[in-house]
Scaffold this motif. Structure first.
Motif, short mmCIF file in Angstrom:
data_model
loop_
_atom_site.label_atom_id
_atom_site.label_comp_id
_atom_site.label_asym_id
_atom_site.label_seq_id
_atom_site.Cartn_x
_atom_site.Cartn_y
_atom_site.Cartn_z
N ILE A 21 7.43 8.27 -10.30
CA ILE A 21 8.97 7.22 -10.04
C ILE A 21 7.71 6.14 -9.38
O ILE A 21 7.60 5.25 -8.93
CB ILE A 21 10.13 7.22 -10.32
CG1 ILE A 21 10.93 7.62 -11.83
CG2 ILE A 21 10.79 5.93 -9.86
CD1 ILE A 21 11.70 8.35 -11.56
N ARG A 22 8.21 6.86 -7.79
CA ARG A 22 7.08 5.73 -6.34
C ARG A 22 5.98 4.98 -6.66
O ARG A 22 5.92 4.41 -6.24
CB ARG A 22 6.85 7.33 -5.66
CG ARG A 22 6.94 6.20 -4.16
CD ARG A 22 6.70 6.86 -3.06
NE ARG A 22 8.17 7.20 -2.50
CZ ARG A 22 8.77 6.94 -1.02
NH1 ARG A 22 8.97 6.23 -1.11
NH2 ARG A 22 10.33 7.50 -1.16
N VAL B 299 6.01 2.38 -9.49
CA VAL B 299 6.75 1.15 -8.45
C VAL B 299 5.97 0.84 -7.59
O VAL B 299 5.62 -0.88 -7.68
CB VAL B 299 8.13 1.24 -7.74
CG1 VAL B 299 8.96 0.02 -6.59
CG2 VAL B 299 9.56 1.99 -8.99
N LEU C 225 16.81 5.52 -7.36
CA LEU C 225 15.62 6.41 -8.24
C LEU C 225 15.23 7.80 -8.13
O LEU C 225 14.28 8.43 -8.72
CB LEU C 225 14.65 5.44 -7.49
CG LEU C 225 14.07 4.29 -7.62
CD1 LEU C 225 13.42 3.24 -6.07
CD2 LEU C 225 13.76 3.40 -8.30
N ARG D 197 17.22 7.24 -13.05
CA ARG D 197 16.76 7.34 -12.52
C ARG D 197 15.13 6.51 -12.95
O ARG D 197 14.90 5.20 -12.95
CB ARG D 197 15.79 7.87 -11.27
CG ARG D 197 15.29 8.81 -12.24
CD ARG D 197 14.12 10.71 -12.12
NE ARG D 197 14.05 11.31 -12.22
CZ ARG D 197 14.37 12.40 -12.24
NH1 ARG D 197 16.02 12.56 -11.99
NH2 ARG D 197 14.82 13.52 -13.50
N ARG E 181 14.48 2.17 -11.99
CA ARG E 181 12.97 2.18 -11.69
C ARG E 181 12.43 1.05 -12.92
O ARG E 181 11.80 0.20 -11.97
CB ARG E 181 12.29 3.44 -12.59
CG ARG E 181 10.17 3.08 -12.30
CD ARG E 181 9.81 3.88 -13.21
NE ARG E 181 9.93 3.63 -14.46
CZ ARG E 181 10.08 4.31 -15.36
NH1 ARG E 181 9.68 5.95 -15.48
NH2 ARG E 181 10.41 4.17 -17.24
N GLN F 261 11.21 -2.75 -11.57
CA GLN F 261 10.45 -3.21 -12.22
C GLN F 261 10.37 -4.43 -12.69
O GLN F 261 9.76 -5.75 -11.93
CB GLN F 261 10.11 -2.21 -12.81
CG GLN F 261 9.26 -1.04 -12.80
CD GLN F 261 8.22 -0.26 -13.69
OE1 GLN F 261 8.85 -0.50 -14.86
NE2 GLN F 261 7.06 0.12 -13.42
#
Length: 142
Positions: free
Chosen positions: A69-70, A73, A26, A31, A35, A39
């Motif tokens: 991104i974190r 998610v 990620l 990344r 991701r 998902q």
């Protein structure tokens, strides 16, 4: 898919689910793809969860995942996976604010959660296993 019988078996028999978010993937050059794959997995697991306990384990958590991104998610995971527990797992000692976290601490937290989540242990299976591999046969001698 016709080749996903193992996944169907796990979905029918799992007492709890642990999703693995690979922080190295990620945070790497692919990344966006990592991701999207995560998902999609979250959505699939959400459709199959049926009230079972679920955890999201951020593995290789010493790798810095971009906050966007974190957040994306996490937002989807908390929406799709009710009662989600989260864990940071690494093989490298880290520091969180002013706390030192030995590498084993995240893994031990995840392990303790999994033992509590399963609770009564492993149930006996009343249907035949989809394989002849003795590794998957509870109590079978190799």
């Amino acid at each position: 898919a016709s080749d996903a019988e193992g996944a169907r078996w796990v979905s029918r028999h799992a007492s709890a689910v642990i999703l693995v978010a690979d922080c190295e993937a990620l945070s790497g050059p692919r990344r966006g793809s990592a991701r999207n794959d995560l998902q999609q997995l979250i959505q699939r697991v959400g459709a199959e969860l049926r009230g079972r306990p679920v955890a999201l384990a951020w593995t290789k958590s010493d790798a810095a995942v971009p906050q966007g991104i974190r957040d994306t998610v996490r937002q989807m995971a908390f929406k799709e996976l009710h009662g989600l527990a989260e864990f940071e797992v690494s093989v490298i000692d880290r520091v969180d604010g002013d706390r030192e976290l030995p590498a084993i601490s995240g893994l031990m937290d995840l392990f303790e959660w999994s033992v509590r989540a399963v609770g009564r242990g492993i149930a006996d299976f009343e249907e035949p296993l989809p394989t002849n591999d003795p590794f998957f046969a509870p109590g079978a001698a190799a």
